[in-house]
Design a protein around this motif. Structure first.
Motif, PDB file in Angstrom:
ATOM      1  N   GLY A 111       0.830  -1.201   0.000  1.00  0.00           N
ATOM      2  CA  GLY A 111       0.000   0.000   0.000  1.00  0.00           C
ATOM      3  C   GLY A 111       0.864   1.249   0.000  1.00  0.00           C
ATOM      4  O   GLY A 111       1.886   1.322  -0.696  1.00  0.00           O
ATOM      5  N   ARG A 112       0.486   2.244   0.836  1.00  0.00           N
ATOM      6  CA  ARG A 112       1.187   3.535   0.837  1.00  0.00           C
ATOM      7  C   ARG A 112       2.427   3.494   1.742  1.00  0.00           C
ATOM      8  O   ARG A 112       2.585   4.285   2.677  1.00  0.00           O
ATOM      9  CB  ARG A 112       0.241   4.650   1.278  1.00  0.00           C
ATOM     10  CG  ARG A 112      -0.925   4.905   0.345  1.00  0.00           C
ATOM     11  CD  ARG A 112      -0.497   5.383  -1.022  1.00  0.00           C
ATOM     12  NE  ARG A 112       0.144   6.708  -0.934  1.00  0.00           N
ATOM     13  CZ  ARG A 112       0.800   7.258  -1.941  1.00  0.00           C
ATOM     14  NH1 ARG A 112       0.951   6.611  -3.096  1.00  0.00           N
ATOM     15  NH2 ARG A 112       1.330   8.456  -1.797  1.00  0.00           N
ATOM     16  N   VAL A 113       3.310   2.558   1.431  1.00  0.00           N
ATOM     17  CA  VAL A 113       4.586   2.435   2.131  1.00  0.00           C
ATOM     18  C   VAL A 113       5.691   2.800   1.147  1.00  0.00           C
ATOM     19  O   VAL A 113       5.664   2.359  -0.012  1.00  0.00           O
ATOM     20  CB  VAL A 113       4.797   1.009   2.675  1.00  0.00           C
ATOM     21  CG1 VAL A 113       6.217   0.832   3.220  1.00  0.00           C
ATOM     22  CG2 VAL A 113       3.769   0.705   3.754  1.00  0.00           C
ATOM     23  N   GLY A 145       0.784  11.829  -2.865  1.00  0.00           N
ATOM     24  CA  GLY A 145       0.520  12.139  -1.472  1.00  0.00           C
ATOM     25  C   GLY A 145       1.527  11.508  -0.525  1.00  0.00           C
ATOM     26  O   GLY A 145       2.616  11.090  -0.941  1.00  0.00           O
ATOM     27  N   PRO A 146       1.180  11.414   0.765  1.00  0.00           N
ATOM     28  CA  PRO A 146       2.122  10.929   1.779  1.00  0.00           C
ATOM     29  C   PRO A 146       2.351   9.423   1.715  1.00  0.00           C
ATOM     30  O   PRO A 146       1.478   8.665   1.297  1.00  0.00           O
ATOM     31  CB  PRO A 146       1.445  11.321   3.097  1.00  0.00           C
ATOM     32  CG  PRO A 146      -0.014  11.350   2.774  1.00  0.00           C
ATOM     33  CD  PRO A 146      -0.107  11.828   1.366  1.00  0.00           C
ATOM     34  N   LEU A 147       3.533   9.020   2.154  1.00  0.00           N
ATOM     35  CA  LEU A 147       3.917   7.612   2.213  1.00  0.00           C
ATOM     36  C   LEU A 147       4.468   7.308   3.604  1.00  0.00           C
ATOM     37  O   LEU A 147       5.206   8.108   4.183  1.00  0.00           O
ATOM     38  CB  LEU A 147       4.991   7.296   1.167  1.00  0.00           C
ATOM     39  CG  LEU A 147       4.556   7.312  -0.302  1.00  0.00           C
ATOM     40  CD1 LEU A 147       5.781   7.323  -1.216  1.00  0.00           C
ATOM     41  CD2 LEU A 147       3.681   6.106  -0.620  1.00  0.00           C
ATOM     42  N   ASN A 148       4.110   6.160   4.123  1.00  0.00           N
ATOM     43  CA  ASN A 148       4.601   5.680   5.407  1.00  0.00           C
ATOM     44  C   ASN A 148       5.974   5.048   5.201  1.00  0.00           C
ATOM     45  O   ASN A 148       6.131   4.142   4.380  1.00  0.00           O
ATOM     46  CB  ASN A 148       3.611   4.644   5.960  1.00  0.00           C
ATOM     47  CG  ASN A 148       3.961   4.173   7.361  1.00  0.00           C
ATOM     48  OD1 ASN A 148       4.752   4.794   8.050  1.00  0.00           O
ATOM     49  ND2 ASN A 148       3.359   3.074   7.771  1.00  0.00           N
ATOM     50  N   ILE A 149       6.984   5.527   5.936  1.00  0.00           N
ATOM     51  CA  ILE A 149       8.347   5.028   5.763  1.00  0.00           C
ATOM     52  C   ILE A 149       8.836   4.460   7.091  1.00  0.00           C
ATOM     53  O   ILE A 149       8.599   5.044   8.153  1.00  0.00           O
ATOM     54  CB  ILE A 149       9.291   6.161   5.297  1.00  0.00           C
ATOM     55  CG1 ILE A 149       8.829   6.670   3.923  1.00  0.00           C
ATOM     56  CG2 ILE A 149      10.733   5.680   5.209  1.00  0.00           C
ATOM     57  CD1 ILE A 149       9.550   7.913   3.462  1.00  0.00           C
ATOM     58  N   ASN A 150       9.503   3.324   7.041  1.00  0.00           N
ATOM     59  CA  ASN A 150      10.089   2.748   8.248  1.00  0.00           C
ATOM     60  C   ASN A 150      11.032   3.771   8.877  1.00  0.00           C
ATOM     61  O   ASN A 150      11.892   4.348   8.196  1.00  0.00           O
ATOM     62  CB  ASN A 150      10.840   1.464   7.886  1.00  0.00           C
ATOM     63  CG  ASN A 150      11.580   0.881   9.063  1.00  0.00           C
ATOM     64  OD1 ASN A 150      12.710   1.251   9.330  1.00  0.00           O
ATOM     65  ND2 ASN A 150      10.953  -0.040   9.757  1.00  0.00           N
ATOM     66  N   ALA A 151      10.882   4.010  10.171  1.00  0.00           N
ATOM     67  CA  ALA A 151      11.638   5.081  10.829  1.00  0.00           C
ATOM     68  C   ALA A 151      13.142   4.829  10.801  1.00  0.00           C
ATOM     69  O   ALA A 151      13.935   5.768  10.662  1.00  0.00           O
ATOM     70  CB  ALA A 151      11.153   5.249  12.266  1.00  0.00           C
ATOM     71  N   ASP A 152      13.558   3.582  10.933  1.00  0.00           N
ATOM     72  CA  ASP A 152      14.992   3.285  10.920  1.00  0.00           C
ATOM     73  C   ASP A 152      15.602   3.576   9.553  1.00  0.00           C
ATOM     74  O   ASP A 152      16.690   4.147   9.457  1.00  0.00           O
ATOM     75  CB  ASP A 152      15.234   1.825  11.305  1.00  0.00           C
ATOM     76  CG  ASP A 152      14.989   1.556  12.776  1.00  0.00           C
ATOM     77  OD1 ASP A 152      15.363   2.409  13.600  1.00  0.00           O
ATOM     78  OD2 ASP A 152      14.413   0.510  13.108  1.00  0.00           O
TER      79      ASP A 152
END
Length: 250
Positions: A111-113, A145-152
């Motif tokens: 999805g939005r990753v 639009g926005p994307l969720n990104i792994n913080a590390d």
């Protein structure tokens, strides 16, 4: 001037007090990247969404992305307030701000990753120049639009773009030869040694994504990356090489 550092902190406000005390006391410039997994899970559950993971990453359908962004943005503001109250004026940012984190979809299955493809370092450098600490939430932006990104991995990308050492603060003292023995900490490992320890099973489970984040930081341009447990004086100890596990290119 003290060494500038990129520090990745967790996203739990419950444990944030001591950590914010430590971070705010560091005498040099800092760029911070924060996570928020537990808080995101709490809100998704509260709103009736199911959470699924694929290869360790949260699947983020479009209808959940708004919740993820809301949670991370609010959390960033709260953390920035906590730092500012402790005498380190901080500004909470996401990838939406001045095109800070340009990103692309990682895998349609997720999805939005996304993954970071460009960091607008000028924004961060200007904030540092005027004495502000940037606190970055791992939200990237693509044309849709926005994307969720792994913080590390976001932290690694930012550290690399700024050519800063990366410190990943976590709940373990570093990479251990024996997981049950904190005194078996590796003080320093090369990339090749990390890969060998993964292959022989010494590095396993939850430590694998931590060392992969450190390797990612090196790959992106960070001079070194350290995995360490948040504790009083930890950043100075990391610089002195007396705490955590420092991962270097060779």
């Amino acid at each position: 001037m003290e060494q500038a550092l990129l520090v990745k902190i967790g996203g739990s406000l419950k444990e944030a007090g001591d950590l914010l005390d430590e971070v705010s006391a560091y005498p040099g410039p800092l760029v911070l990247v924060h996570g928020g997994g537990p808080r995101i899970a709490e809100w998704l559950n509260r709103l009736g969404f199911e959470t699924h993971f694929h290869q360790g990453l949260r699947i983020t359908p479009l209808e959940q992305m708004e919740v993820v962004e809301m949670v991370l943005t609010t959390l960033g503001k709260q953390l920035a307030e906590g730092l500012s109250r402790r005498g380190r004026p901080s500004v909470a940012l996401t990838g939406r701000d001045a095109g800070l984190l340009e990103a692309r979809l990682l895998d349609p299955v997720l999805g939005r990753v996304g993954e970071v493809i460009r960091v607008n370092t000028e924004v961060l450098q200007k904030l540092l120049h005027v004495g502000l600490t940037p606190l970055v939430a791992p939200i990237g932006l693509d044309a849709h639009g926005p994307l969720n990104i792994n913080a590390d991995t976001a932290a690694g990308a930012v550290a690399g773009a700024l050519h800063l050492p990366a410190v990943f603060l976590t709940d373990v003292v570093g990479v251990l030869r024996d997981p049950q023995d904190p005194s078996s900490r590796f003080a320093q490992l090369s990339q090749a040694q990390v890969q060998a320890l993964i292959q022989d099973g010494t590095i396993s489970g939850g430590m694998i994504p931590k060392v992969e984040a450190a390797l990612n930081a090196l790959h992106e341009g960070a001079p070194w990356a350290t995995i360490a447990k948040g504790a009083p004086g930890i950043l100075q100890a990391v610089l002195e090489g007396t705490a955590g596990t420092r991962v270097v290119a060779s």
